[in-house]
Design an enzyme around this catalytic site. Structure first.
Site, PDB file in Angstrom:
ATOM      1  N   ASP A   1      52.809  36.073  85.018  1.00 49.90           N
ATOM      2  CA  ASP A   1      52.899  37.865  86.498  1.00 49.90           C
ATOM      3  C   ASP A   1      52.179  36.959  87.447  1.00 49.90           C
ATOM      4  OD1 ASP A   1      53.861  40.010  83.757  1.00 49.90           O
ATOM      5  OD2 ASP A   1      51.721  39.803  83.503  1.00 49.90           O
TER       6      ASP A   1
ATOM      7  N   GLN B   1      55.839  32.903  81.128  1.00 52.71           N
ATOM      8  CA  GLN B   1      54.200  33.566  80.887  1.00 52.71           C
ATOM      9  C   GLN B   1      53.414  31.947  81.671  1.00 52.71           C
ATOM     10  OE1 GLN B   1      55.891  33.382  77.704  1.00 52.71           O
ATOM     11  NE2 GLN B   1      56.506  34.889  78.294  1.00 52.71           N
TER      12      GLN B   1
ATOM     13  N   GLY C   1      58.910  39.023  81.779  1.00 53.45           N
ATOM     14  CA  GLY C   1      59.652  40.041  82.866  1.00 53.45           C
ATOM     15  C   GLY C   1      59.452  39.404  84.217  1.00 53.45           C
ATOM     16  N   HIS C   2      60.945  39.255  84.380  1.00 54.66           N
ATOM     17  CA  HIS C   2      60.778  38.715  85.902  1.00 54.66           C
ATOM     18  C   HIS C   2      61.968  39.838  87.529  1.00 54.66           C
ATOM     19  CE1 HIS C   2      60.918  33.790  84.920  1.00 54.66           C
ATOM     20  NE2 HIS C   2      59.584  34.535  84.502  1.00 54.66           N
TER      21      HIS C   2
ATOM     22  N   LYS D   1      56.293  33.794  89.311  1.00 61.49           N
ATOM     23  CA  LYS D   1      57.494  33.213  89.485  1.00 61.49           C
ATOM     24  C   LYS D   1      59.107  33.048  89.364  1.00 61.49           C
ATOM     25  CE  LYS D   1      56.377  32.499  84.860  1.00 61.49           C
ATOM     26  NZ  LYS D   1      55.515  33.899  85.149  1.00 61.49           N
TER      27      LYS D   1
HETATM   28  P1  IMP Z   1      53.464  38.173  72.699  1.00 58.52           P
HETATM   29  O1  IMP Z   1      53.952  36.735  73.879  1.00 58.52           O
HETATM   30  O2  IMP Z   1      54.451  39.671  73.217  1.00 58.52           O
HETATM   31  O3  IMP Z   1      53.486  37.554  71.857  1.00 58.52           O
HETATM   32  O4  IMP Z   1      52.210  38.397  73.699  1.00 58.52           O
HETATM   33  C1  IMP Z   1      51.354  37.866  73.634  1.00 58.52           C
HETATM   34  C2  IMP Z   1      50.504  37.570  74.607  1.00 58.52           C
HETATM   35  O5  IMP Z   1      50.565  36.932  76.263  1.00 58.52           O
HETATM   36  C3  IMP Z   1      49.851  39.029  74.734  1.00 58.52           C
HETATM   37  O6  IMP Z   1      48.406  39.090  75.867  1.00 58.52           O
HETATM   38  C4  IMP Z   1      50.426  39.259  75.705  1.00 58.52           C
HETATM   39  O7  IMP Z   1      50.567  40.307  77.028  1.00 58.52           O
HETATM   40  C5  IMP Z   1      51.287  38.485  76.996  1.00 58.52           C
HETATM   41  N1  IMP Z   1      51.883  37.446  77.385  1.00 58.52           N
HETATM   42  C6  IMP Z   1      53.177  37.646  77.060  1.00 58.52           C
HETATM   43  N2  IMP Z   1      55.011  37.552  77.703  1.00 58.52           N
HETATM   44  C7  IMP Z   1      53.781  38.446  79.049  1.00 58.52           C
HETATM   45  C8  IMP Z   1      54.160  37.664  80.555  1.00 58.52           C
HETATM   46  O8  IMP Z   1      55.563  37.219  81.004  1.00 58.52           O
HETATM   47  N3  IMP Z   1      53.733  38.299  81.100  1.00 58.52           N
HETATM   48  C9  IMP Z   1      52.780  38.155  81.043  1.00 58.52           C
HETATM   49  N4  IMP Z   1      51.657  38.250  79.650  1.00 58.52           N
HETATM   50  C10 IMP Z   1      52.423  37.993  78.443  1.00 58.52           C
END
Ligand code: IMP
Length: 427
Positions: free
Chosen positions: A13, A224, A40-41, A16
Site C-alpha cells: 500500500d 505488496q 489493490g492498486h 505503487k
Molecule cells: P495474503 O496475501 O492474503 O495471504 O495475506 C497475508 C498478509 O499480507 C496479510 O497481512 C495481508 O493483510 C497482507 N497483504 C496482502 N496483500 C496486501 C496488499 O496488497 N497490501 C497490503 N497488505 C497486503
C-alpha cells in the site's frame, strides 16, 4: 533499453499503482510477477477512480502489452470480472493482455481454505485478505496446483480438479468440519472461464525474453512490499510470494540481469494491514490523524490500516535486498499541517539500542522504536511541481529520509492525481 522494476519498500500500500501508472507511458510491456487478487492498486485518472486487483496498471494506457506472468496466482473469476469492468468502461483489453499458462489458478477451495484457516482459533491468525493466496501457492509448492494450461484443456482440468477437490474436501470436512464443495458446478464454472481466457493464455516467459531482445521497455510491477516477502519479510506475517525484486526472475522467466533499474516506493510514513510486528506503529491520535488524512483503508478488504512513522532501518533493509536505484516517496501531502514529523531511526530491543532492522520476527515484535522528530510544515503541497515548490522543512525531511535510507529520490508524490508528482529523473 533497460527493464525497470517498481517495488513496495514497506508492508504494501505504498502507492505503487500511481507511480507505475505515471511511468507506464515510457513502457511497452507492464508485468505482474507475483501475488494475486490480494493486491489493490488505486489509480485516479482525470478524477475517475480505478481499483485493480489483478490487472497490471498498464491497462489504462492504450498500446501497452500487459502480462500476468507465471509467478502470479490468478483467480479466473476476479480476472474476468476486471476484464469486463474495463471493457465496459471503454478500454479494450483482450489483445493487450497476456496470461501465462504456467500461472496457477486460485479456485473456490483455495478461498474457502484461506478463510477457514484464518477463522481457526487454534491457528496463527495472519490477517490475510481471504483471497486464497496462501493455499494456491501451497498447492504450487506441493505440485498439485492447476495451471492455466490445465484450465484451458477440458480433459486435464476434469482430471486434476476431481483429484484436487477430493483431497480438499477431506480437509474441509474432517479438519475444519465445514460443508464439502460440489464438483459439477465448480468444473463447469472453471471450464467456461477457461474457454473465455484461452485466447490470452500463452508462454509469457518467451514473450518477455523476445520483447527484451527487441529492446522493448519492460516494467515489472510489484504487489505488496518487501516486508511482506515470504523469505525476507516478517514471517509468518507475510504473503506467500516473493514480493521484492528477487521474485522477478523466477516469477517471469527472464534472467535477473535483465532488470536494469529498480525503484523502491515508500510512503512518507508507514502503514500495515493484517497482523504482525510494526515497530513504528502509532496507537495514539497521531496514528489516527495519518489514517484519516491518508485515507488509509485497504483497497481490497476495506480494513483500516495501522499507521506509524516511516521505519528507516526497515526501508534501508528493503533497499539493500532489492538494490534500489531510486526512491519514490509518496503521500508527502498527508503530513502537511503537522507541527512535527517523525522518523523511526532505530530500535530498543531488550534494552539494547540497534540501528539495523533486526530480521528475526520475535525481535522485531520486541523492538520499541527510537523516533527522531523534525519540524513540520503547514503548506498544502498539492500544487508543487518541482522540489523548489516544497516548503524547506518538507525538503529537509525528504533529504533526511534519502540520506538515512541511502538511496536518492526520483519521484515525490504530493497528491493522488497523476499531475501531483515531482519527477527528478524519470525511471
Ligand atoms: P495474503 O496475501 O492474503 O495471504 O495475506 C497475508 C498478509 O499480507 C496479510 O497481512 C495481508 O493483510 C497482507 N497483504 C496482502 N496483500 C496486501 C496488499 O496488497 N497490501 C497490503 N497488505 C497486503
Amino acid at each position: 533499453m533497460p527493464a525497470t522494476s517498481v517495488i513496495g519498500a514497506q508492508w504494501g500500500d505504498e502507492g505503487k499503482g500511481k507511480i507505475i501508472d505515471l511511468v507506464t507511458h515510457r513502457a511497452d510491456v507492464v508485468v505482474r510477477f507475483q501475488g494475486g487478487a490480494n493486491a489493490g492498486h488505486t489509480v485516479i485518472v482525470e478524477g475517475r477512480k480505478f481499483v485493480f486487483h489483478l490487472l497490471p496498471s498498464g491497462v489504462l494506457h492504450e498500446g501497452k502489452l500487459n502480462v500476468l506472468a507465471n509467478g502470479v496466482v490468478v483467480d479466473p473469476e476476479v480476472l474476468l470480472h476486471e476484464v469486463d469492468q474495463f471493457e465496459s468502461g471503454g478500454f479494450s483489453l483482450q489483445p493487450r493482455l497476456a496470461l501465462s499458462g504456467a500461472a496457477h489458478c486460485v479456485l473456490p477451495y483455495h478461498k474457502l481454505l484461506d478463510q477457514l484457516r484464518e477463522g481457526d482459533k487454534a491457528g496463527v491468525k495472519i490477517g490475510t485478505t481471504g483471497r486464497g493466496i496462501g493455499p494456491a501457492y501451497a498447492d504450487k509448492a506441493n505440485r498439485c496446483g492447476i495451471r492455466f494450461w490445465d484450465l484451458i484443456d477440458e480433459d486435464r482440468l476434469h482430471r486434476r480438479l476431481a483429484a484436487n477437490l477430493a483431497d480438499k474436501n477431506r480437509l474441509i470436512t474432517r479438519i475444519f468440519e465445514a460443508e464439502p464443495l460440489e464438483f459439477d458446478d465448480m468444473f463447469e464454472q472453471a471450464r467456461d472461464q477457461g474457454r473465455r481466457l484461452a485466447p490470452m493464455v500463452t508462454d509469457t516467459g518467451k514473450l518477455l525474453r523476445e520483447a527484451l531482445a527487441e529492446g522493448k521497455h519492460v516494467f515489472f510491477e510489484g504487489a505488496q512490499g518487501v516486508m511482506l516477502d515470504l523469505d525476507h519479510g516478517t514471517y509468518p506475517f507475510v504473503t506467500s510470494s516473493n514480493s521484492d525484486s528477487l521474485g522477478i526472475a523466477a516469477g517471469t522467466g527472464v534472467p535477473p540481469t535483465a532488470i536494469g533499474h529498480q525503484v523502491g516506493v515508500t510512503k512518507a510514513y508507514c502503514t500495515r494491514v493484517g497482523s504482525g510486528p510494526f515497530p513504528s506503529e502509532l496507537h495514539d491520535q497521531t496514528g489516527e490523524r495519518l489514517r484519516e488524512g491518508g485515507g488509509e483503508f485497504g483497497a481490497t478488504t476495506g480494513r483500516p490500516r495501522r499507521c506509524g512513522w516511516l521505519d528507516v532501518p526497515a526501508a534501508r533493509y528493503a533497499a539493500q535486498i532489492c538494490g534500489f536505484d531510486g526512491l519514490a516517496i509518496t503521500k508527502l501531502d498527508v503530513l502537511s499541517g503537522m507541527d512535527q514529523v517523525g522518523l523511526c531511526v532505530g530500535y530498543d530491543v531488550d534494552g539494547k539500542t540497534i540501528e539495523e532492522y533486526p530480521v528475526d520476527t520475535p525481535l522485531v515484535e520486541r523492538a520499541s522504536p527510537i523516533v527522531k522528530m523534525f519540524p513540520g510544515w503547514s503548506e498544502d503541497l498539492g500544487g508543487a511541481r518541482s522540489v523548489e515548490d516544497l516548503p524547506p522543512a518538507c525538503r529537509a525531511f525528504v533529504d533526511e529520509i534519502c540520506g538515512r535510507v541511502g538511496v536518492p529520490w526520483e519521484l515525490l508524490s504530493v497528491g493522488p492525481g497523476r499531475e501531483s508528482t515531482i519527477v527528478r529523473e524519470h525511471p
